[in-house]
Enzyme design. Structure first.
Site, short mmCIF file in Angstrom:
data_model
loop_
_atom_site.label_atom_id
_atom_site.label_comp_id
_atom_site.label_asym_id
_atom_site.label_seq_id
_atom_site.Cartn_x
_atom_site.Cartn_y
_atom_site.Cartn_z
N LEU A 128 0.87 -1.17 0.00
CA LEU A 128 0.00 0.00 0.00
C LEU A 128 0.91 1.22 0.00
O LEU A 128 1.88 1.27 0.76
CB LEU A 128 -0.90 -0.01 1.25
N ASP A 129 0.64 2.18 -0.88
CA ASP A 129 1.48 3.37 -0.98
C ASP A 129 1.76 3.95 0.40
O ASP A 129 0.86 4.00 1.26
CB ASP A 129 0.80 4.45 -1.82
N ALA A 130 2.96 4.42 0.61
CA ALA A 130 3.31 5.03 1.90
C ALA A 130 2.38 6.19 2.22
O ALA A 130 2.02 6.40 3.38
CB ALA A 130 4.76 5.50 1.88
N ARG A 216 -4.54 6.16 -8.23
CA ARG A 216 -4.10 7.56 -8.37
C ARG A 216 -4.04 7.96 -9.85
O ARG A 216 -4.49 9.04 -10.23
CB ARG A 216 -2.74 7.73 -7.69
#
Length: 273
Positions: A128-130, A216
């Protein structure tokens, strides 16, 4: 200061002493860096992290230190353990916490936090993206990790995200199939609420594939980037308004149906959730 030190000991030596001599850094700084996962050594034929500063290391052993004072000074909000199923656990990863560390350290990562708090082996199953927040699974043995990883790679689970985007986006199960880095990428978007006063929209996104930055990129491609998306939109005082809110699957270990939902109190993207 950012530096990489790569040495092979010519004689037995205490790890912190050897690295301090090689770098000119104080032993206290070296200890801190080692505790935060910035040191690796060759152990049983593998390169692994060395955290014990006072370990006596044999001659011929290779030590590597990846020292970056900016990385080492970073702090992140702690994760929250939601459920422990024994062979795997469910966590809430807050904005800014990494899924796993890098060679420069792992103290700001979910994987390391889970290791410390549960005192048992931890294996990363998915990413999961930071900048994003939300539900993550951590496995606690290699067989569980392999079985759960197969769910993600085999598209055998339902993944639901909430995102707050710029402007007024009207969508009802809108399918986006724009490839990401020339690979198939499929997202489905449904509007939850339009916040007229702020001119933003909260949407629910389910994904069939898990490409890098897929949600995104897809939302930005519609002309409605996620609030706080510094890569595909613009930076904001708020963190990236993207959260992994739900996971639904049949557990490959117990064969039970699992519906994991983020507690409303942790969903900072959906108003009144």
């Amino acid at each position: 200061m950012r530096t990489i030190v790569d040495i092979t000991l010519k004689s037995p030596q205490i790890a912190v002493d050897a690295l301090s001599e090689a770098t000119g850094l104080s032993k206290q700084r070296i200890k801190d860096a080692m505790a935060k996962g910035a040191c690796r050594w060759t152990h049983k034929g593998k390169q692994v992290r060395l955290r014990k500063a006072k370990r006596e290391v044999k001659a011929g052993t290779r030590l590597q230190l990846f020292y970056d004072d900016i990385v080492l000074a970073r702090k992140a909000e702690p994760a929250e353990l939601l459920t422990d199923f024994g062979r795997y656990s469910v966590w809430f990863k807050p904005h800014g916490l990494l899924a796993q560390g890098s060679q420069w350290g792992d103290h700001c990562s979910l994987l390391r936090e889970a290791e410390v708090r549960l005192s048992k082996p931890c294996f990363l199953i998915h990413r999961l993206d930071a900048d994003a927040a939300g539900l993550m699974l951590i496995a606690h043995d290699s067989k569980a990790a392999a079985a759960l990883s197969e769910l993600f790679s085999g598209r055998a689970l339902r993944k639901v995200y909430h995102a707050r985007v710029t402007g007024h986006l009207e969508a009802q199960a809108l399918s986006i199939t724009t490839p990401v880095e020339e690979k198939e990428a499929i997202s489905h978007v449904t509007t939850l609420v339009h916040l007229a006063e702020a001119d933003t929209t909260v949407v629910e996104v389910t994904i069939e594939t898990g490409r890098k930055h897929q949600i995104r990129r897809h939302l930005a491609g519609l002309g409605h980037p996620i609030i706080g998306d510094r890569l595909y939109g613009k930076a904001d005082a708020k963190p990236l308004q993207l959260i992994a809110a739900e996971l639904e699957f049949t557990c490959p270990l117990s064969r039970k149906k699992r519906l994991l939902q983020l507690p409303p109190s942790l969903d900072d993207v959906r108003p009144g959730a």
